[in-house]
Design an enzyme around this catalytic site. Structure first.
Site, short mmCIF file in Angstrom:
data_model
loop_
_atom_site.label_atom_id
_atom_site.label_comp_id
_atom_site.label_asym_id
_atom_site.label_seq_id
_atom_site.Cartn_x
_atom_site.Cartn_y
_atom_site.Cartn_z
CE LYS A 152 -4.38 -1.52 2.02
NZ LYS A 152 -5.24 -1.39 3.36
CD GLU A 246 -8.41 -3.17 2.74
OE1 GLU A 246 -7.13 -2.98 2.59
OE2 GLU A 246 -9.07 -2.47 3.08
CG HIS A 258 -6.06 0.75 11.63
ND1 HIS A 258 -5.70 -0.23 12.39
CD2 HIS A 258 -4.94 1.35 11.16
CE1 HIS A 258 -4.37 -0.43 12.25
NE2 HIS A 258 -3.75 0.38 11.40
CG HIS A 262 -9.39 7.48 10.45
ND1 HIS A 262 -10.06 8.27 10.10
CD2 HIS A 262 -8.22 7.80 9.60
CE1 HIS A 262 -9.81 9.36 9.19
NE2 HIS A 262 -8.68 8.79 8.75
N1 GLY Z 1 -1.98 -1.43 7.11
C1 GLY Z 1 -3.33 -2.17 6.55
C2 GLY Z 1 -2.75 -2.92 5.21
O1 GLY Z 1 -1.82 -2.87 4.92
O2 GLY Z 1 -3.57 -3.28 4.72
#
Ligand code: GLY
Length: 380
Positions: A152, A246, A258, A262
């Site tokens: 990511k 994802e 998160h 967040h």
């Molecule tokens: N930090 C969450 C992910 O890499 O999906």
């Protein structure tokens, strides 16, 4: 040294974990060092390295010394520490710098630093000539166990953090645990929240191991530190291999803590008041307590999680962090989360330690009332 393989739709890559890897970078990364000539009459070959000033100050000499052993010089690109570097302007400046050096798709750019440097460099490399390679040299615990692995990459924009980016996997990750000896204690504790997260979400044996050895990990003692980083990376690698982009909900489990976290970061200004890892630790406790309220998780499991977070020196109660926001205001901040889809926000909740699941049916009103109760006085 431990080696964890990350299998991806491309060919995959190794994450090397252990002490002294930067001093040994010429050996460990030999196959990944491409170079360009400095121009003019210089015969020295140059390797582009993006680093933040702190990482450069602490580790730059070791990396330069290692590459110099085979006549490579480093062409340094230094960024100021802090999230501000992950901006459109920061990206433009870095991409222009790389283009001016004639970086080709075959080159690999090195990223030395924490998550900011890794995210910025990874994204620049994702778009440079439609994609060149990069090698991650993460120097913080948070970056070693999370952001450097899994591909990511992103920058921040006015609309929020990490909203513009790409999936772009590195060619190699060298996680040198020696770097962690120069980390401020608060940053080490904050990074440890992400380590605990892997136990809580999917590996109860690892969680129990951390209950026993967490203090050695936080104080940087070997072999516990390398083992904790390696187990965390292995947990992440397994999830990334199943759901690289994802799309199935599997990788979303890595967001445990998160969504709550967040909102807390947003309410405290995304800065020194509450570090990302601190927000994740507290967010994980809130996710556990909310799971208890839904009748999903035994209270004793939530208490164990809370104890482990607290023993790491991290905040575990909303009224520990001087928050001037109501439950409703916090859920409004959650609405801007990039995971929001079709008017609902998926929450990672728990059935047990080591058994996280994605709940897509959580009414934000329930979350707001839960948070108000937590802000007043935790009910259990
Ligand atoms: N930090 C969450 C992910 O890499 O999906």
């Amino acid at each position: 040294m431990e080696i964890v393989r990350v299998d991806t739709a491309g060919s995959g890559y190794d994450v090397l974990i252990g002490s002294g890897l930067i001093a040994d970078a010429m050996v460990q990364a030999r196959d990944f060092i491409e170079s360009y000539h400095a121009g003019g009459h210089s015969a020295r070959r140059k390797v582009p390295v993006v680093a933040d000033r702190n990482a450069y100050r602490h580790h730059g000499d070791r990396l330069a010394h290692s590459l110099a052993s085979e006549n490579y010089d480093i062409d340094w690109y230094l960024v100021e520490p802090g999230e501000a570097a992950k901006s459109w302007q920061g990206l433009e400046a870095l991409v222009d710098w790389l283009l001016a050096r004639g970086i080709t798709r075959k080159d690999r750019v090195f990223a030395l630093g924490g998550g900011v440097v890794g995210d910025l460099t990874g994204f620049a490399c994702a778009i440079l000539k439609r994609g060149c390679g990069f090698v991650q040299l993460p120097t913080t615990l948070l970056a070693q166990v999370d952001s450097s692995v899994g591909g990511k990459t992103a920058i921040n924009t006015k609309a929020g953090k990490n909203l513009v980016g790409a999936f772009h996997q590195p060619s190699l990750v060298l996680a040198d645990t020696t770097c962690l000896t120069t980390l401020p204690a608060r940053e080490m504790r904050a990074g440890y929240a992400e380590v605990l997260k892997y136990g809580v979400l999917g590996d109860r044996d690892f969680f129990a191991w951390l209950e026993e050895h967490g203090s050695q990990v936080i104080s940087g003692e070997e072999p516990w530190l390398t083992q904790a980083v390696a187990r965390s990376v292995a947990a992440k690698a397994a999830i990334v291999a199943q759901d690289e982009r994802e799309t199935t909900g599997r990788r979303a489990l890595l967001n445990l803590g998160h969504t709550f976290g967040h909102a807390l970061e947003a309410a405290t200004g995304f800065g020194e008041r509450l570090l990302h890892g601190e927000a994740v630790g507290l967010g994980m406790v809130l996710a556990a307590r909310f799971s208890v309220q839904r009748g999903d998780l035994p209270p004793s499991a939530a208490s164990r999680i809370e104890r482990a977070v607290e023993q790491a020196g991290l905040p575990v109660r909303l009224n520990n962090i001087n928050l001037a926001a109501s439950g409703r205001e916090l859920t409004e901040l959650m609405r801007h989360d990039k995971k929001m889809e079709g008017g609902t926000l998926p929450f990672v909740l728990l059935r047990d330690i080591g058994a996280a699941y994605l709940a897509r049916d959580v009414p934000l009103d329930d979350v707001a009332s839960f948070l108000d109760a937590e802000l007043r006085d935790p009910p259990f």
